[in-house]
Scaffold this motif. Structure first.
Motif, PDB file in Angstrom:
ATOM      1  N   GLY A  80       9.750  13.651   6.074  1.00  0.00           N
ATOM      2  CA  GLY A  80       9.082  15.073   6.695  1.00  0.00           C
ATOM      3  C   GLY A  80      10.501  15.895   6.631  1.00  0.00           C
ATOM      4  N   ARG A  81       9.564  17.296   7.194  1.00  0.00           N
ATOM      5  CA  ARG A  81      10.826  18.111   7.041  1.00  0.00           C
ATOM      6  C   ARG A  81      11.550  18.071   8.494  1.00  0.00           C
ATOM      7  NH1 ARG A  81       9.481  23.199   4.026  1.00  0.00           N
ATOM      8  NH2 ARG A  81       7.811  22.555   2.743  1.00  0.00           N
ATOM      9  N   SER A 132       2.320  18.949  10.595  1.00  0.00           N
ATOM     10  CA  SER A 132       2.946  17.699  11.318  1.00  0.00           C
ATOM     11  C   SER A 132       2.046  17.563  12.534  1.00  0.00           C
ATOM     12  CB  SER A 132       4.350  17.814  11.448  1.00  0.00           C
ATOM     13  OG  SER A 132       5.027  17.862  10.214  1.00  0.00           O
ATOM     14  N   ALA A 148       2.499  24.002  17.739  1.00  0.00           N
ATOM     15  CA  ALA A 148       3.487  23.314  16.641  1.00  0.00           C
ATOM     16  C   ALA A 148       4.737  24.219  16.849  1.00  0.00           C
ATOM     17  CB  ALA A 148       2.776  23.446  15.243  1.00  0.00           C
ATOM     18  N   TYR A 164      -1.204  15.399  11.679  1.00  0.00           N
ATOM     19  CA  TYR A 164      -0.960  14.117  11.665  1.00  0.00           C
ATOM     20  C   TYR A 164      -1.019  13.311  13.058  1.00  0.00           C
ATOM     21  CZ  TYR A 164       1.484   9.664  10.661  1.00  0.00           C
ATOM     22  OH  TYR A 164       1.938   8.587  10.513  1.00  0.00           O
ATOM     23  N   HIS A 165      -0.790  13.879  13.950  1.00  0.00           N
ATOM     24  CA  HIS A 165      -0.740  13.198  15.351  1.00  0.00           C
ATOM     25  C   HIS A 165      -2.354  13.537  16.108  1.00  0.00           C
ATOM     26  CE1 HIS A 165       3.321  11.990  15.211  1.00  0.00           C
ATOM     27  NE2 HIS A 165       3.583  12.952  15.099  1.00  0.00           N
ATOM     28  N   ILE A 180       7.905  22.263  14.722  1.00  0.00           N
ATOM     29  CA  ILE A 180       7.263  21.395  13.689  1.00  0.00           C
ATOM     30  C   ILE A 180       6.253  22.305  13.246  1.00  0.00           C
ATOM     31  CG2 ILE A 180       7.615  19.382  14.643  1.00  0.00           C
ATOM     32  CD1 ILE A 180       4.831  18.993  15.274  1.00  0.00           C
ATOM     33  N   ARG A 181       5.983  21.953  11.863  1.00  0.00           N
ATOM     34  CA  ARG A 181       4.991  22.472  11.077  1.00  0.00           C
ATOM     35  C   ARG A 181       3.501  22.109  11.620  1.00  0.00           C
ATOM     36  NH1 ARG A 181       6.289  24.238   5.645  1.00  0.00           N
ATOM     37  NH2 ARG A 181       3.967  24.129   5.284  1.00  0.00           N
ATOM     38  N   ARG A 188      13.162  19.531  11.811  1.00  0.00           N
ATOM     39  CA  ARG A 188      12.675  20.411  13.096  1.00  0.00           C
ATOM     40  C   ARG A 188      13.327  21.523  13.094  1.00  0.00           C
ATOM     41  NH1 ARG A 188      10.060  17.844  17.688  1.00  0.00           N
ATOM     42  NH2 ARG A 188       9.707  15.526  17.228  1.00  0.00           N
ATOM     43  N   ALA A 219       7.338  12.418  18.749  1.00  0.00           N
ATOM     44  CA  ALA A 219       6.793  13.458  18.080  1.00  0.00           C
ATOM     45  C   ALA A 219       5.532  13.891  19.144  1.00  0.00           C
ATOM     46  CB  ALA A 219       6.379  13.341  16.948  1.00  0.00           C
TER      47      ALA A 219
END
Length: 197
Positions: free
Chosen positions: A9-10, A58, A49, A61-62, A54-55, A12, A23
């Motif tokens: 991932g990218r 992302s 976010a 995702y959670h 974060i994006r 932070r 996260a």
């Protein structure tokens, strides 16, 4: 010789909110802060976010939805007290009720963010919050059982939850331990008064 795997991932876009948290925990913390301070409707998943650094993808995702985030936060305000209530089996009803009151008030007062102020949102009546409503109903049922009947149990349950509003409205709120003792003492008086009716 193989090199260490790169991170996924990218990176932070800033320092971590809670350095030792996952996260998912950081997302919950940021959402709780924003919901408590700005309101649920005024808080977007994009804003959550950004607060975490974060994006938005992302975050998804959670958590699939903002409702899922709020539901998990609300459930965390009642589940510890339900678990505590299950551990009180050997105590008589009066001592068990006092212990539950002290514990529950502590949960509501010492949480990092005052998420209980969102209990009255109209959205809470919808399907994503069914588990929270069920667990809160189970907690109310424990209060009723320990108090001996529904009315005093509901009065004590309401008194315990009144600390949510106090936390929001009273700038010089006494320490949690003091309020726990005060609410526990008031509980005893409520039970005594309603038993004479």
């Amino acid at each position: 010789m193989s090199s260490a795997p790169s991170s996924v991932g990218r990176p932070r876009s800033g320092a971590r909110r809670l350095p030792s948290a996952s996260a998912r925990e950081e997302i919950l913390d940021a959402a709780a802060e924003l919901f408590a301070q700005r309101g649920y409707a005024a808080t977007s998943t994009r804003l959550i976010a950004e607060r975490v650094g974060i994006r938005q993808a992302s975050l998804y995702y959670h958590f699939r939805t903002k409702e899922q985030i709020l539901a998990e936060l609300l459930e965390a305000t009642v589940r510890p007290s339900l678990t505590h209530a299950e551990s009180l089996g050997d105590l008589d009803a009066a001592r068990a009720l006092e212990s539950l009151v002290r514990f529950d008030v502590g949960v509501l007062l010492t949480a990092r963010w005052n998420i209980g102020i969102l209990y009255a949102l109209p959205e809470i009546a919808t399907e994503p919050f069914a588990r929270f409503r069920r667990e809160r109903g189970e907690l109310r049922a424990v209060y009723r059982r320990l108090a001996g009947s529904p009315t005093p149990g509901d009065l004590v349950f309401g008194l315990v939850e009144s600390v949510i509003g106090m936390r929001r409205d009273v700038p010089d709120l006494p320490p949690a331990e003091s309020l726990q003792a005060t609410v526990a003492a008031a509980t005893t008086r409520i039970i005594e008064a309603t038993s004479m009716i």
